[in-house]
Design a protein around this motif. Structure first.
Motif, mmCIF file in Angstrom:
data_model
loop_
_atom_site.group_PDB
_atom_site.id
_atom_site.type_symbol
_atom_site.label_atom_id
_atom_site.label_comp_id
_atom_site.label_asym_id
_atom_site.label_seq_id
_atom_site.Cartn_x
_atom_site.Cartn_y
_atom_site.Cartn_z
ATOM 1 N N GLN A 192 75.840 101.639 27.409
ATOM 2 C CA GLN A 192 76.651 102.006 28.567
ATOM 3 C C GLN A 192 75.928 101.690 29.862
ATOM 4 O O GLN A 192 74.710 101.636 29.920
ATOM 5 N N SER A 193 76.741 101.523 30.904
ATOM 6 C CA SER A 193 76.180 101.254 32.233
ATOM 7 C C SER A 193 75.781 102.560 32.893
ATOM 8 O O SER A 193 76.261 103.647 32.541
ATOM 9 N N SER A 194 74.929 102.456 33.886
ATOM 10 C CA SER A 194 74.501 103.649 34.616
ATOM 11 C C SER A 194 75.674 104.291 35.331
ATOM 12 O O SER A 194 75.732 105.520 35.455
ATOM 13 N N THR A 195 76.620 103.483 35.800
ATOM 14 C CA THR A 195 77.804 104.038 36.472
ATOM 15 C C THR A 195 78.570 104.961 35.532
ATOM 16 O O THR A 195 78.905 106.099 35.886
ATOM 17 N N PHE A 196 78.852 104.462 34.330
ATOM 18 C CA PHE A 196 79.582 105.311 33.387
ATOM 19 C C PHE A 196 78.760 106.523 32.972
ATOM 20 O O PHE A 196 79.289 107.629 32.848
ATOM 21 N N LEU A 197 77.483 106.315 32.737
ATOM 22 C CA LEU A 197 76.653 107.434 32.268
ATOM 23 C C LEU A 197 76.622 108.562 33.283
ATOM 24 O O LEU A 197 76.646 109.744 32.911
ATOM 25 N N SER A 198 76.576 108.213 34.566
ATOM 26 C CA SER A 198 76.562 109.289 35.572
ATOM 27 C C SER A 198 77.840 110.112 35.498
ATOM 28 O O SER A 198 77.810 111.337 35.563
ATOM 29 N N HIS A 199 78.992 109.419 35.317
ATOM 30 C CA HIS A 199 80.263 110.154 35.212
ATOM 31 C C HIS A 199 80.366 110.892 33.877
ATOM 32 O O HIS A 199 80.903 111.999 33.813
ATOM 33 N N CYS A 200 79.863 110.289 32.830
ATOM 34 C CA CYS A 200 79.924 110.919 31.513
ATOM 35 C C CYS A 200 79.084 112.184 31.485
ATOM 36 O O CYS A 200 79.519 113.227 30.976
ATOM 37 N N PHE A 201 77.882 112.123 32.029
ATOM 38 C CA PHE A 201 77.037 113.322 32.074
ATOM 39 C C PHE A 201 77.663 114.390 32.968
ATOM 40 O O PHE A 201 77.545 115.589 32.692
ATOM 41 N N SER A 202 78.353 113.960 34.033
ATOM 42 C CA SER A 202 79.053 114.935 34.875
ATOM 43 C C SER A 202 80.140 115.650 34.083
ATOM 44 O O SER A 202 80.310 116.880 34.192
ATOM 45 N N THR A 203 80.879 114.879 33.288
ATOM 46 C CA THR A 203 81.917 115.492 32.449
ATOM 47 C C THR A 203 81.297 116.438 31.418
ATOM 48 O O THR A 203 81.824 117.535 31.159
ATOM 49 N N LEU A 204 80.192 116.029 30.816
ATOM 50 C CA LEU A 204 79.512 116.906 29.850
ATOM 51 C C LEU A 204 79.055 118.193 30.512
ATOM 52 O O LEU A 204 79.192 119.289 29.933
ATOM 53 N N ARG A 205 78.529 118.095 31.707
ATOM 54 C CA ARG A 205 78.082 119.310 32.405
ATOM 55 C C ARG A 205 79.269 120.204 32.725
ATOM 56 O O ARG A 205 79.171 121.436 32.635
ATOM 57 N N ALA A 206 80.410 119.569 33.083
ATOM 58 C CA ALA A 206 81.598 120.380 33.338
ATOM 59 C C ALA A 206 82.046 121.098 32.066
ATOM 60 O O ALA A 206 82.473 122.268 32.105
ATOM 61 N N LEU A 207 81.969 120.412 30.919
ATOM 62 C CA LEU A 207 82.315 121.059 29.647
ATOM 63 C C LEU A 207 81.396 122.240 29.381
ATOM 64 O O LEU A 207 81.842 123.309 28.918
ATOM 65 N N ILE A 208 80.108 122.049 29.653
ATOM 66 C CA ILE A 208 79.150 123.139 29.400
ATOM 67 C C ILE A 208 79.441 124.312 30.316
ATOM 68 O O ILE A 208 79.388 125.486 29.907
ATOM 69 N N VAL A 209 79.756 124.005 31.584
ATOM 70 C CA VAL A 209 80.044 125.090 32.530
ATOM 71 C C VAL A 209 81.295 125.859 32.112
ATOM 72 O O VAL A 209 81.340 127.082 32.129
ATOM 73 N N LYS A 210 82.340 125.105 31.696
ATOM 74 C CA LYS A 210 83.616 125.759 31.396
ATOM 75 C C LYS A 210 83.672 126.342 29.987
ATOM 76 O O LYS A 210 84.281 127.386 29.757
ATOM 77 N N PHE A 211 83.071 125.648 29.022
ATOM 78 C CA PHE A 211 83.221 126.069 27.622
ATOM 79 C C PHE A 211 81.877 126.225 26.934
ATOM 80 O O PHE A 211 81.752 125.994 25.742
ATOM 81 N N GLY A 212 80.841 126.583 27.702
ATOM 82 C CA GLY A 212 79.493 126.635 27.139
ATOM 83 C C GLY A 212 79.383 127.537 25.927
ATOM 84 O O GLY A 212 78.897 127.141 24.858
ATOM 85 N N GLU A 213 79.860 128.774 26.067
ATOM 86 C CA GLU A 213 79.715 129.725 24.963
ATOM 87 C C GLU A 213 80.464 129.248 23.730
ATOM 88 O O GLU A 213 79.970 129.350 22.600
#
Length: 2035
Positions: free
Chosen positions: A1413-1434
């Motif tokens: 993957q490109s760095s552009t996509f990875l930055s957005h993908c990691f942002s989405t993963l962090r949002a998942l952790i924030v919203k559905f972490g438990e």
């Protein structure tokens, strides 16, 4: 002025060649200036002639002088000239059909891609980034590894993380107030810098599939072969005494034909030219040429360039004249000055007196192949163009012939030519061998002897330069001496084009005016004439009358003289009464030939003494009004020419003739004319047609017959019928004129003597016959749709409506009178350049509805609303696919508004009527070649529409009802034909064209009829679908397809079926509220009604995908065709500038929403096997390091992980079940997925989100699986530009080799490649997505699929641009997937299946992190993963523990990235995982364990881990913990610190592993030690066991890899037995001891040390029953790969009870199937298997560290020899320590440490497994003797004297038995030796052992199932032959000759005696067996063997019969167990284990 309101207009192209037409052209252009967006050149452009000045026959009149007085031309000449000069009439599309746009104009697509590169940013991929500095490989320090004293624990590390500088932290990581704000921020970030046109980043589909391409035929142009430029630089002899003149021409030896006209030139100096000043009144510039352009249509190695040299006539034979050149030399000028001066003076005198006469002198020949390095082979593409076989399918635009030099550069590869050619062999011309026959004999001799024939050579040379013709040639002259553009006024020396006489027919219609006659005097025979005439020349004149002044200046001059001559003289052969002539006289024929035109031939005797005699003859040009050509034999008249002689042939007039009127003079005439047909049938046809059109008085003369008025109609019909009898070549040459005449006859009413004669039917039948003849000819090519190329060219460029606005009546005086307005004025046309320009511009200038005149109608308004209010000024210009303008005549119909005048017929109506009423064979051919008549109809209809007043005439009234009925009948007939499949595409294009011309409702009704009729046909279903698909694809390629499909946006406005007119329908915007959202994604009946064409297409696509088939090629092609049609449509929408706005694209995407449902339902058919779906490395390429290859089957792993959409498992189950699924090819799958992604990208986002909310859980899972496949299919695969360049270099080398092998390095293929490269790189190598992967399975030898694909030496910059586009495509497709995942997640609160959805989304995200993957996509993908952790972490930490483990591993992987941005994002994500899991103690400890295991797995599997980047990432995470103010009051920072220190310790061990990458044994020891260190941490131990398994698998050590997995399974079993007590589960590791006793070490940790219930322990996916089964299944597979099939059975003994308990019968089936295969392999390969080879290796030397004085047993692959392993070890340790200090001892002698090198010594020798006798009872098979081995033996021979070898009675042997710590096979390939045991054998015991061995060998060789005679004889020879040293007889004589004195040796003596008895018995059996096996020629050998055996037996008999009495005393109680009690007691020494 009305043109602006026309919906259709004709687009004129200019084909004029004359400067006088320029003003006409300009005046017409004035009328077109009202069209604002139309670009027309303002100056004259010539389309098919290179001439700059006039080439009109009006200048070549009967007087022969350029005159302006009007002379009436013959009607045929006039028509030909008009045909060659009138403009093309091209029906041009203002808006190119979309599919043509994609496939036909690939060059424009490449321009598009080049333009978008300016907008694209380079994406950063880690695979493209090289590390800043490459670590130097360190020499491993063994002592450091082995010395563990400095380390307290295995994982301790003192590296200080805080000393490092952390990376830049992600901003605002913890500052979002709500999840909604975080989502909004992520959405804005994702939406920025996105590229709009997705298809602009993706290569177009292959041309082979583009059935909707209707190729634009080549513009009619002058034919050229391959062109070469020959320049004469010098003709040099040793002396220069007189002027010399040369001609050159090409000759084809194979065809024995002259294939070019003569080119005259000379290299004379001004002094030499001065000799001839008296005979040269002036010199024209055109005669000074020294360069010529030759054309070769049929290249051959037998083509020669012949240069003939002449001189001025002088007294003497040719040899006498040549003698001075052969004797004198310029270098001897001083010596020969007087001779040279005398010769010059003589020459000057001859020149002044006889300067007009020439004589032959010398000649030279050059094989064209010697001038060109490679052979001139033509391949089909170029040869076809000669034969009228233009390759229409791959050429986009018509080529202008006015710029005809623009294509010449392509003909040759410059490197194929030699820069200069020197011809040193100038041959003296023999006077008796002047004819062409003599020349061909000479050339044949040269070719045969590969050298010059015995001829006299004149010292001298010719210097020629042969080169390809450059792009522009200034000062070039045509064969008619017309200047060719560009005209150069500065260059006084022109270049001449030489006319070619092709060796075979050239099937290209005439399109320029050419009228030349070549006269070849051949032979004159005056041998019987008693006359003094010997120096004979012939004066040739072309006369227009009998007066001498009537000689016409039409004879082309030679070099350095006038351009045109009135007379010419043939060269003279000295004193020859019967001379042969070789001259060529070129004459420009007048346009109008009369009876008075004739050739006048005057014969002269030239006296070199100033006197001459003359006679004569003549030849009329016309014979019965036909040009005379061919060979003629003329008599010679002696008298003065009679009056009016020219009106008769030479045989007629009464006069005095030489030799009684006998023919004495042979000559040949050859015409090259585009007005003289030279075919009787064509001539008769044209003559009668012209008689019909003009003022003609009856009777008419045709040839030698006269036709009266009564017979005229009959003869005309006969001539029409006989057209098909004419030759193919003349018919093709005059094809345009023939068809024009026939079409005029169809429309021509003829009234003869008051009777009307209708020729329409017979003329139509003749047209059909001509069309059939051309199609049936094998010489003429067809395009990919079966259209004859010549006919297609005619229709596209030439055809125009015949002018029939008058009737022809016969006058009362018996003549035919034409109406005074019979001729119609010729309008101009745009050149092909303009046509091309319009095609290029149409992409951005397509207007909306083509049929709405200004002001706009409601239809137009609706379309404009749908498309988003297209600008008004664009709507008011001329709209339409077709422009028409043709015969815009002065009729009044345009003002009246009527559809047609009642007093004249319309061509399209007449043509349709003839098609309907045709019968019989004619009807069959009409529909067989329906394409021709369809296109003819369309073009005539277009011209008709252009003449209508479109304001007054509605669309539905343009054509009469009768015509519509005829069209309906024609369409129905075509559909019902048996061969409907062949004309299916033609019919589709016909309806496609009708949509632009006729009422759309009427056309839709035809479409509906077609569909209904096709459905009723009884044909194969696949054929039916294929036909309908091709049909619909053509219709959907219409430029207004969108308007027609979006027209009905609501059900209320849609008719139930296509109505006759849609113009009155209204529409409203599409309403989402009226329908259920889910229904919009279904292909419902409602949808099909509202979107008729789209509904039909999607229905066919769905049917094709759902068809059940056996996976045949036909089925695959059908699917590919269906997908390609849809793909091309979407691609066209995406790149259409009208649809560029988001709201417009959203409406178009809504049109294709049912396609999403179709794709989701077809997910099982998608093929992505060519993609790196589960590669763990970021680069994902197939050339990964073998260490990274995973042995764990991914389908098993994903099944263990509980993946709900495991695609690999799905495929595996399909294959197990034995059902063949219809898989799409990889390329087709990608095309289908591109359609899906485009719809998702452009559809209304709210609509898509609401659709996902209502989606059932199963459907949602399939959607998520589809997204996973999308990620894999569009993964970026380019690694580095350097690798691209290397690949390109390899491909170019391959390309060069292919060209050399297949094409000889030059020729048509090379030209085509160069042309393709020159025209915007029509074919690009698409590095993205590796499109060819999907074609590998059916790859044929196709030049467009080879590796190089014609890249034309593209630069690194171009490759770099391709990589940029590829990277952006991969990024964009992944971002579309990410957008959809965000939509799904944000809709989660509304859904019921929240946990399942989040888990599924997380799996897709994790898979995306697996890919490159490109760095552009990875930055957005990691942002989405962090949002998942924030919203559905438990939820994630509790329910998706396995996914979180994967997440930790992926994130940790990117923490080691060398790209700073990737590392920064990964660190932020990993810290967020720790922070949000801290809320629960169990979650946090689980995360800590998962992170630790991930790092252990990462460093164990990957060889490219950068520990410095990982440590920096650890420091960054530590910084996050320290800077997190909210968590400072908690234990989180200290916990993170502790975790990072542990991770750092593991990393330190990895550093050492890197040092030993090249020493596999040391590396495995280190990994073994690390795994052992985790004895109390089962998760980590399991991870390291898996790492070891992968390393072994990478080295092909399958058995050891399997053992690692067995140990892992035993570890899992231990902990499962603590948790659960099920009978079917194994009872800990004890259950596995049948596989290997080593497994018991996994039971080391008991439950009192570690509880499996502790949080975070044993929580991995493998600590389950599924995990246990998965590990064991993989182990079984590896055992099978290693050939240990018996172990497979033991493994499955553990698995089967578990499967039975779970009732998993599917897996049980598979398991027993595998067991069956294993047992079959044992049966088949049991005795053939090669197991391991074992070696003892000892290390001695202080620098070995702890390895010093340690010995190991090394296990190597079977058949490994001692030199192999010693070489490997020596190489490795030499690199570590140096060659000079390393010593290798390959010996088994005992080691004396004192004598060894104190530094480094390695001992190595081979060992073999050792078993006691009791063990051998249980180890019966080969497998059992090679499995679970702990004891190994090697032997050392010695004598008491210290020598290793001695006599038999003093030869001892020492056996050394080594015992290892673990049994082989183990999880390592080397194991420590823990015990050594030695014992010695006495000489007699050695003899016993040797004899037992020999006996065993004999028994085995004798009793084999398939005896081997050679093997048996070898063993026998070593046993019974007396000559063998230390053979059996000698052993017996040494040990059995006497009874030993020592009683202790009695039993040994007796045992040896018994061994010999058995030995001699076996020898006898072997001899008898050999007798059965020998061949007849071995009988003597058998007798000798038998004799030796008897001799041996007799010699042994006394010794074998002698017994020791003491051994045979009676024993009362014999004890069997003591029988062998002495076996191991003699001289035994046992070493203690600790010694």
């Amino acid at each position: 002025g009305s043109l602006g309101n026309q919906k259709l207009f004709i687009f004129y192209g200019i084909a004029a060649k004359h400067s006088f037409e320029t003003f006409i052209f300009k005046s017409v252009i004035k009328g077109f200036c009202i069209i604002p967006d139309m670009s027309i050149p303002s100056k004259s452009s010539f389309s098919d002639c290179n001439s700059y000045f006039l080439v009109c026959p009006v200048f070549f009149l009967a007087s022969g002088v350029r005159s302006s007085r009007a002379v009436e031309l013959d009607p045929h000449v006039r028509d030909c000239v008009q045909s060659y000069t009138q403009p093309w009439l091209v029906v041009s599309r203002r808006s190119i059909p979309r599919l043509n746009f994609l496939s036909l104009l690939r060059a424009e697509f490449e321009i598009f891609r080049l333009n978008i590169q300016k907008l694209l940013q380079r994406q950063t991929f880690e695979s493209d980034v090289q590390p800043d500095k490459q670590e130097q490989e360190k020499s491993p320090s063994l002592a450091e590894l082995c010395d563990d004293t400095a380390r307290t624990t295995l994982t301790s590390s003192d590296f200080n993380l805080r000393a490092l500088q952390p990376d830049r932290r992600v901003e605002n990581l913890l500052r979002f107030s709500s999840p909604e704000e975080l989502d909004r921020f992520n959405l804005e970030a994702r939406s920025s810098n996105r590229y709009g046109e997705l298809f602009g980043l993706y290569p177009p589909t292959d041309e082979d599939d583009a059935v909707a391409i209707r190729p634009i035929p080549d513009c009619p142009k002058e034919h050229f072969g391959q062109r070469i430029l020959v320049r004469c630089q010098a003709i040099k002899f040793d002396i220069e005494i007189e002027p010399l003149f040369a001609t050159m021409a090409l000759y084809d030896l194979k065809e024995k034909k002259k294939i070019s006209e003569n080119f005259h030139f000379d290299i004379n100096t001004d002094q030499m030219k001065g000799f001839l000043r008296a005979h040269t009144p002036h010199t024209d510039a055109s005669t000074l040429a020294r360069s010529a352009i030759f054309s070769i249509s049929y290249p051959s190695p037998d083509i020669y360039l012949v240069i003939k040299i002449e001189k001025v006539l002088q007294q003497g034979e040719i040899g006498d004249c040549a003698e001075p050149y052969m004797v004198l030399k310029e270098s001897d000028a001083a010596k020969n000055r007087e001779k040279l001066e005398k010769l010059k003076n003589q020459a000057e005198g001859f020149c002044q007196r006889l300067g007009r006469y020439r004589m032959p002198f010398a000649f030279a020949t050059v094989n064209i192949m010697s001038a060109i390095n490679s052979t001139l082979e033509r391949d089909t593409s170029d040869t076809d163009s000669i034969n009228g076989k233009g390759t229409m399918e791959k050429k986009g635009l018509p080529r202008r012939n006015s710029d005809r030099f623009s294509m010449m550069e392509d003909n040759y590869i410059l490197s194929g030519f030699k820069p200069a050619l020197t011809v040193n062999c100038v041959c003296w011309q023999e006077g008796e061998r002047l004819s062409d026959e003599d020349l061909f004999k000479f050339l044949a001799d040269i070719k045969r002897s590969s050298g010059q024939r015995r001829v006299k050579i004149i010292p001298g040379y010719l210097k020629l330069e042969v080169s390809p013709v450059p792009e522009t040639v200034p000062g070039c002259l045509s064969p008619e001496l017309i200047p060719v553009k560009p005209v150069s006024e500065k260059n006084p020396r022109p270049v001449k084009e030489v006319l070619e006489f092709p060796s075979s027919e050239v099937y290209v219609p005439h399109n320029i005016y050419r009228n030349l006659l070549y006269v070849y005097p051949l032979r004159l025979n005056l041998t019987n004439r008693l006359t003094s005439a010997r120096n004979i020349t012939v004066k040739i004149q072309f006369m227009s009358g009998e007066d001498p002044s009537c000689a016409m200046p039409v004879i082309f001059g030679k070099s350095s003289g006038p351009e045109f001559l009135r007379e010419v003289y043939t060269p003279v052969t000295y004193h020859n009464r019967s001379p042969d002539f070789y001259d060529e006289i070129k004459i420009r024929l007048p346009a109008r030939l009369t009876e008075k035109h004739h050739l006048l031939l005057t014969f002269y005797h030239i006296s070199c003494q100033q006197k001459q005699n003359q006679t004569g003859s003549w030849l009329p040009m016309l014979n019965n009004d036909r040009l005379q050509t061919g060979q003629q034999c003329l008599p010679i008249i002696l008298d003065k020419l009679p009056v009016n002689y020219s009106l008769h042939s030479p045989e007629v007039p009464p006069a005095k003739w030489m030799e009684n009127h006998k023919g004495l003079f042979n000559l040949e005439l050859q015409a090259v004319s585009s007005v003289q047909t030279q075919d009787s049938h064509l001539e008769r046809f044209f003559t009668l047609c012209h008689a019909l059109e003009g003022k003609t008085m009856f009777p008419i003369r045709v040839g030698d017959e006269k036709i009266s008025e009564n017979m005229f109609e009959h003869e005309l019909k006969l001539s029409i019928i006989s057209l098909s009898s004419s030759g193919l070549e003349p018919l093709v040459l005059f094809l345009h004129q023939v068809l024009d005449k026939l079409f005029r006859l169809i429309m021509q009413p003829m009234v003869i003597a008051g009777q009307t004669a209708n020729l329409a039917q017979i003329a139509f039948e003749s047209v059909v016959s001509v069309v059939n003849s051309l199609h049936n000819s094998q010489e003429l090519a067809k395009d990919h749709q079966g259209r004859n190329c010549l006919l297609a060219t005619y229709l596209y460029f030439v055809f125009r409506l015949p002018d029939t606005q008058h009737e022809i009546h016969t006058t009362g005086t018996g003549g035919l009178m034409a109406h005074p307005e019979s001729r119609y004025s010729t309008l101009t046309r745009a050149t092909a350049t303009t046509v091309g320009f319009m095609l290029l511009q149409s992409r951005i200038r397509s207007s909306s509805n083509p049929d709405i005149p200004a002001p706009q109608s409601p239809d137009d308004t609706e379309v404009t609303n749908i498309l988003g209010k297209v600008h008004t000024h664009k709507c008011n210009v001329i709209r339409g696919r077709m422009t028409a303008a043709g015969n815009i005549s002065n009729t009044s119909q345009s003002s009246t508004g009527s559809t047609r005048p009642t007093n004249r017929k319309l061509f399209h109506e007449e043509l349709a009527l003839q098609m309907v009423v045709s019968t019989g064979v004619c009807r069959e051919y009409v529909y067989k070649y329906a394409w021709f008549f369809f296109e003819l109809l369309v073009k005539s209809m277009s011209q008709h529409v252009s003449q209508l007043d479109k304001k007054a005439v509605p669309r539905r009234n343009r054509f009469s009802d009768r015509f519509k009925d005829d069209i309906t009948t024609i369409v129905n007939v075509v559909t019902e034909l048996e061969q409907a499949e062949k004309v299916n595409i033609s019919l589709a294009f016909f309806l496609y064209d009708l949509m632009s011309l006729m009422d759309r409702g009427f056309v839709f009704q035809l479409v509906k009829n077609y569909c209904n009729q096709m459905a009723a046909k009884s044909v194969n279903i696949s054929t039916l679908i294929s036909m309908r698909l091709e049909f619909l694809r053509v219709l959907c390629s219409h430029e207004h397809y969108l308007n027609l499909s979006l027209f009905f946006s609501s059900p209320a406005s849609a008719p139930a079926s296509p109505s006759l007119s849609t113009s009155s329908q209204n529409s409203s915007s599409c309403s989402f509220q009226d329908n259920k959202i889910a229904a919009m994604f279904d292909l419902s009946q409602d949808f099909k009604q509202r979107h008729y064409l789209t509904g039909l297409l999607l229905t066919e696509l769905s049917t094709a995908l759902d068809m059940e088939s056996e996976g045949s090629v036909t089925f695959n092609m059908l699917q590919q065709k269906a997908i390609s049609a849809t793909y091309s449509l979407l691609c066209a929408h995406d790149l259409d500038q009208r649809c560029s706005r988001p709201e417009v694209k959203a409406k178009i995407a809504a049109l294709y929403l049912p396609l999403v449902g179709i794709i989701i339902d077809s997910i099982n058919y998608l093929d992505f096997t060519g993609t790196a779906l589960h590669n763990k490395g970021k680069s994902g390429g197939p050339e990964e390091d073998p260490d990274s290859i995973t042995p764990i089957n991914q389908s098993v792993a994903m099944a263990i992980a509980g993946n709900p959409f495991n695609t690999l498992a799905r495929n595996a189950l399909v294959s197990v079940a034995g059902k063949t699924t219809n898989m799409l090819t990889a390329e087709t799958s990608r095309n289908l997925l591109m359609c899906f992604l485009w719809i998702i990208k452009n559809a209304d986002q709210n609509l898509v989100q609401r659709w996902t909310v209502d989606m059932p859980s199963s459907q949602l899972n399939r959607l998520l699986e589809l997204l996973t496949i999308c990620i894999s299919c569009f993964e970026y695969r380019v690694k580095t530009l350097q690798s691209l360049t290397q690949a390109l270099q390899k491909s170019q080398q391959a390309k060069a080799r292919l060209e050399e092998a297949l094409l000889g390095g030059i020729g048509a293929r090379g030209q085509m490649m160069k042309r393709v490269g020159g025209e915007l790189h029509l074919i690009c190598v698409y590095v993205c997505n590796d499109r060819t992967l999907g074609q590998r399975e059916n790859l044929r030898w196709r030049k467009d699929l080879t590796q190089w694909r014609q890249t034309n030496d593209r630069s690194k910059a171009e490759l770099d641009q391709e990589a940029i586009i590829s990277g952006n495509l991969a990024t964009e497709t992944n971002l579309i997937v990410l957008d959809l995942l965000e939509m799904i997640v944000q809709a989660v609160p509304l859904a019921d299946c929240k946990d399942n959805v989040v888990g599924g989304v997380l799996r897709v995200l994790l898979h995306s992190l697996t890919c490159n993957q490109s760095s552009t996509f990875l930055s957005h993908c990691f942002s989405t993963l962090r949002a998942l952790i924030v919203k559905f972490g438990e939820l994630l930490f509790e329910e998706e523990a396995e996914q979180c483990a994967d997440l930790c591993q992926k994130v940790l992987h990117y923490c080691s990235s060398c790209v700073d941005g990737n590392r920064s994002q990964a660190c932020a994500t990993l810290y967020l995982i720790m922070r949000y899991s801290y809320s629960s103690a169990s979650n946090f400890s689980r995360v800590k364990m998962q992170v630790t295991m991930s790092l252990a797995s990462l460093v164990g599997k990957s060889s490219d881990i950068h520990e410095e980047h990982l440590r920096r990432s650890f420091r960054t995470i530590l910084a996050y913990a320290e800077e997190d103010t909210e968590m400072q009051s908690t234990q989180l920072p200290s916990q993170v610190d502790e975790l990072l220190r542990n991770l750092n310790s593991i990393l330190s061990d990895t550093v050492k592993m890197k040092e030993f990458q090249k020493d596999p044994e040391m590396l495995m020891d280190l990994m073994y030690r690390i795994a052992k260190g985790y004895q109390t941490s089962p998760d980590l131990r399991l991870t390291w066991l898996q790492n070891m398994a992968e390393k072994h698998n990478g080295r092909k050590c399958f058995t050891e890899s399997a053992m690692c997995l067995v140990h892992a399974a035993a570890l899992v079993a231990e902990y499962l037995s603590m948790l659960e007590d099920h009978k079917y589960l194994p009872v800990g590791s004890v259950t596995f001891q049948n596989i290997s006793p080593n497994v018991l070490e996994e039971s080391a940790v008991s439950d009192d040390i570690l509880s499996p219930d502790e949080d975070g322990v044993c929580s991995g996916r493998y600590f389950t029953e599924n995990g246990l089964v998965g590990l064991l299944e993989q182990a079984a597979e590896l055992f099978s790969n290693g050939g240990l099939y018996e172990a497979v059975n033991e493994v499955y003994k553990v698995i089967v009870p578990i499967l039975e308990a779970h009732r998993d019968f599917r897996k049980l089936t598979s398991t027993h199937d595998k067991l069956q295969r294993a047992f079959e392999n044992i049966i088949q390969k049991g005795h053939k298997r090669m197991f391991g080879t074992y070696f003892r290796v000892g290390f001695y030397g202080s620098k070995f560290g702890d390895l010093d004085e340690q010995e190991f047993i090394y296990k190597e692959p079977g058949i490994t020899h001692l030199p192999e392993i010693s070489h490997r070890l020596e190489n490795f340790y030499s690199q570590c320590f140096g060659d000079e200090v390393l010593e290798m001892i390959k010996d088994s002698t005992p080691v004396d440490r004192k004598k060894l090198n104190p530094n480094k010594v390695i001992l190595i020798n081979m060992t073999c497994p050792f078993f006691d006798d009791y063990e051998m009872k249980d180890r019966l098979t080969n497998f059992e003797k090679n499995f679970n081995l702990r004891r190994f033996m090697y032997t050392t021979p010695f004598t008491k004297s210290g020598r290793p070898r001695g006599e038999l009675n003093e030869q001892y042997k020492r056996k050394t038995i080594l015992t290892t710590m673990h049994a082989f096979p183990y999880i390592k390939t080397r194991i420590n030796v823990i015990q050594k045991e030695e014992f010695d054998l006495t000489p007699i015991e050695v003899a016993i052992e040797d004899m037992q061995k020999k006996t065993r060998e004999l028994a085995e060789a004798t009793h084999r199932e398939k005896p081997d005679a050679v093997m048996l004889q070898m063993v026998l020879q070593g046993s019974v032959t007396a000559t063998v040293n230390q053979g059996p007889l000698e052993v017996a004589q040494v040990f059995l000759n006497e009874i030993p004195a020592d009683p202790k040796l009695f039993r040994h003596h007796n045992k040896l005696r018994l061994c010999f008895k058995e030995f001699i018995l076996r020898c006898g059996e072997a001899v008898e067996k050999n007798k059965q096996l020998i061949t007849p020629d071995q009988k003597e050998y058998q007798q000798e063997m038998k004799k030796n055996y008897n001799k041996l037996r007799e010699n042994l008999r006394p010794m074998l019969e002698r017994k020791i009495p003491e051994l045979y005393k009676p024993i009362i109680k014999p004890r069997i167990e003591n029988r062998d009690s002495f076996k191991r007691h003699s001289l035994r020494r046992t070493q203690d284990e600790n010694s």
